[in-house]
Design a protein around this motif. Structure first.
Motif, mmCIF file in Angstrom:
data_model
loop_
_atom_site.group_PDB
_atom_site.id
_atom_site.type_symbol
_atom_site.label_atom_id
_atom_site.label_comp_id
_atom_site.label_asym_id
_atom_site.label_seq_id
_atom_site.Cartn_x
_atom_site.Cartn_y
_atom_site.Cartn_z
ATOM 1 N N HIS A 28 0.863 -1.173 0.000
ATOM 2 C CA HIS A 28 0.000 0.000 0.000
ATOM 3 C C HIS A 28 0.904 1.229 0.000
ATOM 4 O O HIS A 28 1.670 1.430 0.949
ATOM 5 C CB HIS A 28 -0.901 0.007 1.235
ATOM 6 C CG HIS A 28 -1.970 -1.040 1.205
ATOM 7 N ND1 HIS A 28 -2.817 -1.272 2.265
ATOM 8 C CD2 HIS A 28 -2.336 -1.922 0.233
ATOM 9 C CE1 HIS A 28 -3.651 -2.250 1.952
ATOM 10 N NE2 HIS A 28 -3.378 -2.652 0.720
ATOM 11 N N ILE A 29 0.814 2.025 -1.056
ATOM 12 C CA ILE A 29 1.683 3.190 -1.181
ATOM 13 C C ILE A 29 0.829 4.408 -1.505
ATOM 14 O O ILE A 29 0.280 4.526 -2.610
ATOM 15 C CB ILE A 29 2.754 2.983 -2.270
ATOM 16 C CG1 ILE A 29 3.624 1.776 -1.924
ATOM 17 C CG2 ILE A 29 3.611 4.231 -2.427
ATOM 18 C CD1 ILE A 29 4.703 1.478 -2.937
ATOM 19 N N TYR A 30 0.709 5.290 -0.522
ATOM 20 C CA TYR A 30 -0.051 6.528 -0.682
ATOM 21 C C TYR A 30 0.910 7.697 -0.818
ATOM 22 O O TYR A 30 1.770 7.896 0.042
ATOM 23 C CB TYR A 30 -0.974 6.740 0.521
ATOM 24 C CG TYR A 30 -2.163 5.812 0.536
ATOM 25 C CD1 TYR A 30 -3.366 6.202 -0.028
ATOM 26 C CD2 TYR A 30 -2.087 4.544 1.105
ATOM 27 C CE1 TYR A 30 -4.472 5.358 -0.026
ATOM 28 C CE2 TYR A 30 -3.178 3.691 1.111
ATOM 29 C CZ TYR A 30 -4.376 4.107 0.544
ATOM 30 O OH TYR A 30 -5.455 3.267 0.544
ATOM 31 N N PRO A 31 0.775 8.503 -1.889
ATOM 32 C CA PRO A 31 1.746 9.579 -2.117
ATOM 33 C C PRO A 31 1.535 10.819 -1.260
ATOM 34 O O PRO A 31 2.346 11.742 -1.323
ATOM 35 C CB PRO A 31 1.545 9.921 -3.599
ATOM 36 C CG PRO A 31 0.704 8.818 -4.165
ATOM 37 C CD PRO A 31 -0.109 8.309 -3.034
ATOM 38 N N GLY A 32 0.437 10.892 -0.478
ATOM 39 C CA GLY A 32 0.160 12.096 0.288
ATOM 40 C C GLY A 32 -0.249 13.225 -0.637
ATOM 41 O O GLY A 32 -1.231 13.118 -1.379
ATOM 42 N N ASP A 33 0.523 14.322 -0.641
ATOM 43 C CA ASP A 33 0.245 15.424 -1.571
ATOM 44 C C ASP A 33 1.261 15.454 -2.714
ATOM 45 O O ASP A 33 1.319 16.419 -3.474
ATOM 46 C CB ASP A 33 0.216 16.763 -0.839
ATOM 47 C CG ASP A 33 1.510 17.046 -0.068
ATOM 48 O OD1 ASP A 33 2.461 16.237 -0.164
ATOM 49 O OD2 ASP A 33 1.563 18.067 0.649
ATOM 50 N N ASN A 34 2.064 14.406 -2.817
ATOM 51 C CA ASN A 34 3.152 14.363 -3.798
ATOM 52 C C ASN A 34 2.727 13.742 -5.126
ATOM 53 O O ASN A 34 1.649 13.144 -5.245
ATOM 54 C CB ASN A 34 4.326 13.553 -3.229
ATOM 55 C CG ASN A 34 5.160 14.347 -2.251
ATOM 56 O OD1 ASN A 34 5.975 15.163 -2.651
ATOM 57 N ND2 ASN A 34 4.959 14.111 -0.962
ATOM 58 N N ASP A 35 3.613 13.845 -6.102
ATOM 59 C CA ASP A 35 3.466 13.157 -7.368
ATOM 60 C C ASP A 35 3.319 11.654 -7.126
ATOM 61 O O ASP A 35 3.887 11.113 -6.162
ATOM 62 C CB ASP A 35 4.721 13.448 -8.215
ATOM 63 C CG ASP A 35 4.759 12.649 -9.488
ATOM 64 O OD1 ASP A 35 4.090 13.060 -10.454
ATOM 65 O OD2 ASP A 35 5.456 11.611 -9.520
ATOM 66 N N PRO A 36 2.564 10.934 -7.964
ATOM 67 C CA PRO A 36 2.355 9.494 -7.741
ATOM 68 C C PRO A 36 3.623 8.660 -7.656
ATOM 69 O O PRO A 36 3.628 7.599 -7.029
ATOM 70 C CB PRO A 36 1.513 9.071 -8.944
ATOM 71 C CG PRO A 36 0.821 10.307 -9.397
ATOM 72 C CD PRO A 36 1.771 11.429 -9.111
ATOM 73 N N GLY A 37 4.712 9.108 -8.270
ATOM 74 C CA GLY A 37 5.944 8.324 -8.245
ATOM 75 C C GLY A 37 6.859 8.623 -7.078
ATOM 76 O O GLY A 37 7.918 7.993 -6.953
ATOM 77 N N TRP A 58 4.400 13.187 -19.578
ATOM 78 C CA TRP A 58 4.009 13.972 -18.406
ATOM 79 C C TRP A 58 5.242 14.376 -17.606
ATOM 80 O O TRP A 58 6.337 13.888 -17.844
ATOM 81 C CB TRP A 58 3.030 13.207 -17.534
ATOM 82 C CG TRP A 58 3.587 12.035 -16.761
ATOM 83 C CD1 TRP A 58 3.950 12.007 -15.445
ATOM 84 C CD2 TRP A 58 3.826 10.699 -17.254
ATOM 85 N NE1 TRP A 58 4.388 10.747 -15.080
ATOM 86 C CE2 TRP A 58 4.320 9.928 -16.165
ATOM 87 C CE3 TRP A 58 3.660 10.081 -18.496
ATOM 88 C CZ2 TRP A 58 4.663 8.589 -16.297
ATOM 89 C CZ3 TRP A 58 3.998 8.746 -18.613
ATOM 90 C CH2 TRP A 58 4.484 8.019 -17.537
ATOM 91 N N GLN A 59 5.015 15.267 -16.656
ATOM 92 C CA GLN A 59 6.069 15.663 -15.734
ATOM 93 C C GLN A 59 5.831 15.023 -14.372
ATOM 94 O O GLN A 59 4.705 15.023 -13.865
ATOM 95 C CB GLN A 59 6.090 17.183 -15.558
ATOM 96 C CG GLN A 59 6.710 17.953 -16.691
ATOM 97 C CD GLN A 59 7.157 19.336 -16.247
ATOM 98 O OE1 GLN A 59 8.007 19.472 -15.352
ATOM 99 N NE2 GLN A 59 6.578 20.368 -16.852
ATOM 100 N N ALA A 60 6.891 14.479 -13.784
ATOM 101 C CA ALA A 60 6.832 13.937 -12.421
ATOM 102 C C ALA A 60 7.177 15.062 -11.461
ATOM 103 O O ALA A 60 8.331 15.228 -11.056
ATOM 104 C CB ALA A 60 7.797 12.770 -12.273
#
Length: 475
Positions: A241-250, A406-408
């Motif tokens: 389970h990986i949640y990015p918080g407010d960050n980019d998905p990667g 896209w841009q990360a």
């Protein structure tokens, strides 16, 4: 590879050979030293010039098959999910190819779920099916009994060709659980799930998937990983389970997966939960990061492609928001906003698609594809951009190619102390695409509209890449 099952093909692709281990008391792993803390977030910097990224070529069907949606179709009381028929209609409108949905043990829950899954199955939707709750596993024999009861029901009531995977217990290390207790229960659960499933030839094509741990914000999970030890003998692939918080998905995906690697060394991994909560304005006072709906809209379609590039199946969390009133705790308020569909009340007539719902729907429509011929390679060149540029080239059976660009970059920062957030500047840059010959090009922006934002026939042309994903249909 003729004659191999899907499960065997997955293992072969990872260079693995499944091993059945029947030991009832495996040795625990030696604890590993704690890893250093997460690197602090740095303010966004202008993209730095550099060579264009390596362009990976994949099938559009692989992209479609890599994405699924988390559901709670068996939550039949005091929840928006009690409107099972409406939830299924939203899933069908989204066009998703797989769902992650727990199989309950009650007759009432199973009956409602069977009706829903039959409707989804009629359109080819596959099922990632958690069957175990760690609290129900009191011994290895008890775990075997639970697993066999669930397998019996699945074999009698479902199309096993659409049964994607059987994961282990969900976040067994959640806060408040004694380490020795949850570790033993989880190991019993995984041993029983593997051995009882592998004893049934009807399930030869179904993956047994590891238990996804609660990441506990980052490196705090390291001690739990060490306590749980190596479970790879009892699974075809790991789970995270990986949640990015407010960050980019990667953001920090590889670092988080590295923390979990000792549980499933050398195995492929499914990320069975990840998403963004838009619970701003709902009275949330906790420390988790929130984003507004327009930011989640820009992140959501990139989420699929980030995990596709990593060779991972990904299940977005989740389809529906929860409607008020919320339980008197911050966790319930935070979790109420993860859905791609707003649910201001439990009446489905009031439900509305968030922008991220439509962004994902549009991307899935572009990559949805059947079996067919692989078109000739498209020898295109990409120049320009910088170190934040990401690309993938997908081929469709109709002979066309999809170039995703896209841009990360991080788009928004939430301050957990002030409970306020702010948009971050994103510097757009031109990217030049050169084709081997003039070809028709349709430029799609899934986060904004269904129709192309531009159409032309081009040989060498420039696209400006900003905060949104672009998908170029070529041919």
């Amino acid at each position: 590879m003729a004659g191999l099952s899907r499960r065997q093909l997955l293992c072969a692709a990872a260079g693995l050979v499944p091993v059945i281990a029947l030991s009832s008391s495996p040795a625990y792993a030696v604890p590993r030293p704690p890893l250093p803390p997460w690197p602090p977030w740095q303010p966004p910097q202008p993209p730095q010039p550099g060579p264009p990224p390596d362009l990976q070529l994949m099938s559009a069907k692989a992209a479609f098959d890599s994405y699924g949606m988390n559901c709670h179709l068996s939550f039949l009381s005091e929840s928006v999910w009690a409107n099972t028929d409406a939830a299924v209609r939203w899933l069908l409108d989204l066009g998703v190819g797989a769902v992650r949905q727990y199989l309950p043990s009650t007759e009432h829950g199973r009956a409602a779920l069977k009706q829903a899954m039959d409707r989804l199955g009629d359109t080819g939707v596959r099922w990632c099916c958690p069957t175990l709750v760690a609290e129900d596993v009191r011994s290895l024999d008890a775990a075997r009994s639970v697993v066999n009861g669930q397998l019996d029901w699945l074999q009698a009531n479902t199309d096993l060709a659409l049964l994607d995977s059987l994961p282990g217990p969900n976040e067994p290390n959640s806060e408040g659980k004694a380490v020795g207790d949850w570790v033993q229960r989880t190991r019993w659960a995984m041993q029983a799930l593997w051995e009882e499933t592998r004893r049934r030839p009807a399930f030869d094509d179904v993956l047994v998937q590891g238990p996804p741990l609660n990441m506990k914000g980052g490196t705090a999970v390291v001690s739990d990983v060490a306590a749980l030890g190596d479970l790879s003998r009892w699974m075809d692939r790991g789970d995270a389970h990986i949640y990015p918080g407010d960050n980019d998905p990667g953001y920090l995906v590889d670092e988080r997966l590295a923390l979990l690697e000792p549980i499933h060394p050398g195995k492929p991994v499914c990320v069975s939960e990840g998403g963004y909560t838009t619970s701003i304005g709902r009275g949330y006072d906790g420390g988790a990061d929130l984003v507004p709906e327009d930011v989640a809209n820009l992140y959501a379609p990139k989420h699929l492609l980030v995990h596709l590039l990593g060779g991972r199946q990904f299940f977005s969390y989740e389809l529906l928001d929860e409607s008020p009133p919320y339980k008197d705790d911050d966790r319930a308020t935070r979790e109420a906003g993860f859905g791609l569909v707003r649910t201001p009340t439990r009446d489905p007539a009031t439900w509305q698609a968030k922008p991220s719902f439509d962004a994902v729907r549009r991307l899935l429509a572009l990559v949805r594809d059947g079996e067919g011929r692989q078109p000739a390679d498209l020898a295109l060149q990409i120049t320009g951009g910088g170190n934040t540029l990401r690309t993938v080239l997908l081929h469709r059976s109709d002979g066309k190619h999809l170039l995703a660009i896209w841009q990360a970059v991080k788009l928004y920062e939430w301050d957990g102390k002030t409970r306020r957030g702010g948009y971050l500047p994103v510097e757009s840059f031109p990217v030049t695409i050169t084709l081997p010959q003039p070809l028709p090009v349709a430029v799609y922006e899934p986060s904004t509209q269904d129709l192309p934002v531009d159409r032309f026939t081009g040989l060498a042309f420039t696209q400006t890449v900003g905060s949104a994903l672009l998908v170029l249909e070529i041919g």
